[in-house]
Design an enzyme around this catalytic site. Structure first.
Site, PDB file in Angstrom:
ATOM      1  N   GLY A 164       0.862  -1.191   0.000  1.00  0.00           N
ATOM      2  CA  GLY A 164       0.000   0.000   0.000  1.00  0.00           C
ATOM      3  C   GLY A 164       0.893   1.234   0.000  1.00  0.00           C
ATOM      4  O   GLY A 164       1.528   1.549   1.009  1.00  0.00           O
ATOM      5  N   VAL A 198      -0.234   6.624   4.299  1.00  0.00           N
ATOM      6  CA  VAL A 198       0.542   6.055   5.412  1.00  0.00           C
ATOM      7  C   VAL A 198       1.773   5.308   4.880  1.00  0.00           C
ATOM      8  O   VAL A 198       2.886   5.480   5.397  1.00  0.00           O
ATOM      9  CB  VAL A 198      -0.332   5.100   6.270  1.00  0.00           C
ATOM     10  CG1 VAL A 198       0.503   4.431   7.350  1.00  0.00           C
ATOM     11  CG2 VAL A 198      -1.493   5.856   6.897  1.00  0.00           C
ATOM     12  N   ASN A 232     -11.895  -4.478   3.049  1.00  0.00           N
ATOM     13  CA  ASN A 232     -10.501  -4.452   3.503  1.00  0.00           C
ATOM     14  C   ASN A 232     -10.038  -5.838   3.937  1.00  0.00           C
ATOM     15  O   ASN A 232      -8.888  -6.208   3.735  1.00  0.00           O
ATOM     16  CB  ASN A 232     -10.305  -3.439   4.644  1.00  0.00           C
ATOM     17  CG  ASN A 232     -10.152  -2.021   4.106  1.00  0.00           C
ATOM     18  OD1 ASN A 232     -10.052  -1.819   2.893  1.00  0.00           O
ATOM     19  ND2 ASN A 232     -10.138  -1.041   4.989  1.00  0.00           N
ATOM     20  N   VAL A 268      -1.610  -2.371   9.635  1.00  0.00           N
ATOM     21  CA  VAL A 268      -2.047  -0.993   9.883  1.00  0.00           C
ATOM     22  C   VAL A 268      -3.490  -0.769   9.411  1.00  0.00           C
ATOM     23  O   VAL A 268      -4.224   0.057   9.944  1.00  0.00           O
ATOM     24  CB  VAL A 268      -1.086  -0.006   9.161  1.00  0.00           C
ATOM     25  CG1 VAL A 268      -1.472   1.437   9.428  1.00  0.00           C
ATOM     26  CG2 VAL A 268       0.359  -0.241   9.578  1.00  0.00           C
ATOM     27  N   ASN A 276      -7.357  -0.622   8.717  1.00  0.00           N
ATOM     28  CA  ASN A 276      -8.511  -0.632   9.621  1.00  0.00           C
ATOM     29  C   ASN A 276      -9.642  -1.510   9.114  1.00  0.00           C
ATOM     30  O   ASN A 276      -9.745  -1.703   7.905  1.00  0.00           O
ATOM     31  CB  ASN A 276      -9.051   0.805   9.757  1.00  0.00           C
ATOM     32  CG  ASN A 276      -8.377   1.540  10.901  1.00  0.00           C
ATOM     33  OD1 ASN A 276      -7.973   0.937  11.877  1.00  0.00           O
ATOM     34  ND2 ASN A 276      -8.270   2.853  10.757  1.00  0.00           N
ATOM     35  N   HIS A 282      -8.576  -0.442  18.723  1.00  0.00           N
ATOM     36  CA  HIS A 282      -8.341   0.841  18.065  1.00  0.00           C
ATOM     37  C   HIS A 282      -9.692   1.365  17.602  1.00  0.00           C
ATOM     38  O   HIS A 282     -10.245   0.893  16.621  1.00  0.00           O
ATOM     39  CB  HIS A 282      -7.399   0.639  16.874  1.00  0.00           C
ATOM     40  CG  HIS A 282      -7.055   1.910  16.170  1.00  0.00           C
ATOM     41  ND1 HIS A 282      -6.560   3.009  16.823  1.00  0.00           N
ATOM     42  CD2 HIS A 282      -7.129   2.253  14.863  1.00  0.00           C
ATOM     43  CE1 HIS A 282      -6.344   3.979  15.950  1.00  0.00           C
ATOM     44  NE2 HIS A 282      -6.688   3.546  14.757  1.00  0.00           N
TER      45      HIS A 282
HETATM   46  O1  TXD Z   1      -3.765   3.440  13.661  1.00  0.00           O
HETATM   47  C1  TXD Z   1      -3.976   2.874  12.622  1.00  0.00           C
HETATM   48  N1  TXD Z   1      -3.862   1.552  12.557  1.00  0.00           N
HETATM   49  C2  TXD Z   1      -4.341   3.619  11.411  1.00  0.00           C
HETATM   50  C3  TXD Z   1      -4.933   2.895  10.320  1.00  0.00           C
HETATM   51  C4  TXD Z   1      -3.943   4.958  11.224  1.00  0.00           C
HETATM   52  C5  TXD Z   1      -4.095   5.574  10.013  1.00  0.00           C
HETATM   53  C6  TXD Z   1      -4.649   4.886   8.851  1.00  0.00           C
HETATM   54  N2  TXD Z   1      -5.264   3.635   9.165  1.00  0.00           N
HETATM   55  C7  TXD Z   1      -5.681   2.780   8.062  1.00  0.00           C
HETATM   56  O2  TXD Z   1      -4.565   2.456   7.233  1.00  0.00           O
HETATM   57  C8  TXD Z   1      -6.682   3.398   7.127  1.00  0.00           C
HETATM   58  O3  TXD Z   1      -7.991   3.345   7.671  1.00  0.00           O
HETATM   59  C9  TXD Z   1      -6.518   2.491   5.918  1.00  0.00           C
HETATM   60  O4  TXD Z   1      -7.221   1.271   6.139  1.00  0.00           O
HETATM   61  C10 TXD Z   1      -5.022   2.179   5.899  1.00  0.00           C
HETATM   62  C11 TXD Z   1      -4.217   3.012   4.898  1.00  0.00           C
HETATM   63  O5  TXD Z   1      -4.453   4.381   5.094  1.00  0.00           O
HETATM   64  P1  TXD Z   1      -3.950   5.456   4.011  1.00  0.00           P
HETATM   65  O6  TXD Z   1      -4.309   6.781   4.525  1.00  0.00           O
HETATM   66  O7  TXD Z   1      -2.541   5.167   3.631  1.00  0.00           O
HETATM   67  O8  TXD Z   1      -4.908   5.100   2.779  1.00  0.00           O
HETATM   68  P2  TXD Z   1      -4.647   5.376   1.234  1.00  0.00           P
HETATM   69  O9  TXD Z   1      -3.858   6.629   1.044  1.00  0.00           O
HETATM   70  O10 TXD Z   1      -5.967   5.233   0.563  1.00  0.00           O
HETATM   71  O11 TXD Z   1      -3.694   4.175   0.786  1.00  0.00           O
HETATM   72  C12 TXD Z   1      -4.109   2.844   0.680  1.00  0.00           C
HETATM   73  C13 TXD Z   1      -3.371   2.244  -0.491  1.00  0.00           C
HETATM   74  C14 TXD Z   1      -3.760   2.863  -1.843  1.00  0.00           C
HETATM   75  O12 TXD Z   1      -2.611   3.360  -2.517  1.00  0.00           O
HETATM   76  C15 TXD Z   1      -4.405   1.698  -2.607  1.00  0.00           C
HETATM   77  O13 TXD Z   1      -4.157   1.741  -4.011  1.00  0.00           O
HETATM   78  C16 TXD Z   1      -3.707   0.518  -1.945  1.00  0.00           C
HETATM   79  O14 TXD Z   1      -3.685   0.839  -0.565  1.00  0.00           O
HETATM   80  N3  TXD Z   1      -4.394  -0.759  -2.169  1.00  0.00           N
HETATM   81  C17 TXD Z   1      -3.712  -1.914  -2.400  1.00  0.00           C
HETATM   82  N4  TXD Z   1      -2.398  -2.153  -2.456  1.00  0.00           N
HETATM   83  C18 TXD Z   1      -2.021  -3.424  -2.726  1.00  0.00           C
HETATM   84  N5  TXD Z   1      -2.896  -4.430  -2.936  1.00  0.00           N
HETATM   85  C19 TXD Z   1      -4.237  -4.215  -2.893  1.00  0.00           C
HETATM   86  N6  TXD Z   1      -5.094  -5.221  -3.094  1.00  0.00           N
HETATM   87  C20 TXD Z   1      -4.696  -2.903  -2.609  1.00  0.00           C
HETATM   88  N7  TXD Z   1      -5.924  -2.324  -2.507  1.00  0.00           N
HETATM   89  C21 TXD Z   1      -5.728  -1.013  -2.233  1.00  0.00           C
END
Ligand code: TXD
Length: 309
Positions: free
Chosen positions: A10, A14, A96, A119, A121, A176
């Site tokens: 991802g 983050v 997710n 990480v 959610n 969380h």
């Molecule tokens: O405290 C915590 N654990 C958290 C969790 C704090 C902040 C963010 N939190 C969660 O992390 C948030 O609710 C999301 O579930 C994740 C990622 O957050 P982010 O802000 O980085 O989200 P983005 O910018 O949308 O990035 C997610 C990326 C994006 O580039 C998608 O194209 C990619 O995930 N994505 C994938 N990558 C690989 N493989 C698959 N299948 C895939 N699907 C989406």
């Protein structure tokens, strides 16, 4: 010491911010993976082009293939979807879960001995899915949330008292989300419990702001969630592992009887080093704190039992 390899699944807010901090701290070589073509490659190249100025010699690479993640020492799972209009929290959880499940199965094929930090959610449920899908031992997988929640609590305490963040320690247990369990009795300034320094009403206010900390940022940003403090929290965990620091850090660990809770991931203090989770620390809780933690565990269990994937 040879540099370690860290893969980040991802390359969104983050993931990319974590890559930047890890590179600037010279902690490891980094590989970014995303489903979006060009995104991890572009962010990796952009980051490499800052190397002459930031003076780091780690390699940062990006691709859309799991073959390139082979032999990773640490894998950080941030892949997921953001909630879209009309999508319920449950829809998002199920979407997710299937993303985390398929990514973790791929990761495990190429790095069966990695340490994984989840990480995505909803954190506690996704860490369980990641463990099931990867087959990793419970000592080699954790969810990141407790560091973030306790760091927010630390900042609010330091800000309220006008003291250095450095002198403030805080403990947050449980899931969380809004049912997390901030622990004022185990939160202190230069060793003095905050219960000696602030009136109960003020502590309740800071606890409430901590519980709603993620939502406060979402409300301000409108189109996404927090990423600076989450990335810094991930890096804090990575440092304890890579640098063998044995830090005591709150994180979602798989519980088998600790705190009277069994068969789920939830935030507790863990001792972290290169072997992974070296220990789970059991704090002596009052009946009220214990009840709050049980309530948190019930909420995680409910989320796990409602999953549709
Ligand atoms: O405290 C915590 N654990 C958290 C969790 C704090 C902040 C963010 N939190 C969660 O992390 C948030 O609710 C999301 O579930 C994740 C990622 O957050 P982010 O802000 O980085 O989200 P983005 O910018 O949308 O990035 C997610 C990326 C994006 O580039 C998608 O194209 C990619 O995930 N994505 C994938 N990558 C690989 N493989 C698959 N299948 C895939 N699907 C989406």
């Amino acid at each position: 010491m040879a540099k370690k390899k860290i893969t980040i699944i991802g390359a969104g807010h983050v993931g990319a911010t974590t890559a930047q901090l890890l590179a600037y701290k010279k902690l490891a070589h980094i590989h970014l993976v995303d489903v979006v073509e060009g995104l991890p490659q572009g962010k990796a190249l952009d980051l490499m082009e800052s190397a002459p100025l930031e003076d780091f010699d780690s390699q940062v690479t990006g691709s859309n293939k799991y073959e390139d993640t082979a032999d990773s020492d640490i894998v950080i799972m941030t892949a997921g979807l953001a909630r879209k209009p009309g999508m319920t929290r449950e829809d998002l959880r199920d979407k997710n879960a299937s993303i985390v499940k398929s990514c973790c199965a791929e990761v495990a094929k190429y790095s069966p001995n990695c340490f994984m930090i989840v990480v995505t959610n909803p954190l506690d449920t996704m860490t369980w899915i990641a463990k099931e899908a990867s087959g990793l031992d419970k000592h080699r997988i954790l969810g990141m949330a407790g560091v973030l929640d306790s760091t927010r609590f630390r900042f609010f305490i330091a800000n309220e008292l006008g003291v250095s963040n450095e002198d403030v320690h805080a403990t947050v247990l449980g899931l969380h989300g809004e049912d997390m369990v901030p622990m004022p009795r185990f939160s202190s300034v230069a060793g003095i419990p905050i219960t000696e320094l602030l009136p109960k009403e003020k502590i309740d206010e800071l606890v409430d702001r901590t519980r709603k900390g993620g939502g406060e940022i979402v409300t301000l940003l409108k189109t996404g969630s927090a990423f600076y403090a989450p990335a810094a929290s991930i890096v804090n965990m990575v440092e304890s592992i890579v640098l063998e620091k044995n830090r005591i850090i709150p994180a979602a660990a798989y519980l088998e009887g600790e705190y009277g809770i069994d068969g789920l991931f939830m935030g507790v203090p863990v001792k972290l080093n290169w072997s992974g989770i070296a220990d789970i620390i059991e704090l002596p809780l009052t009946d009220e704190e214990s009840e709050a933690l049980k309530k948190s565990a019930e909420a995680v269990k409910k989320s796990m039992s409602q999953l549709k994937i």
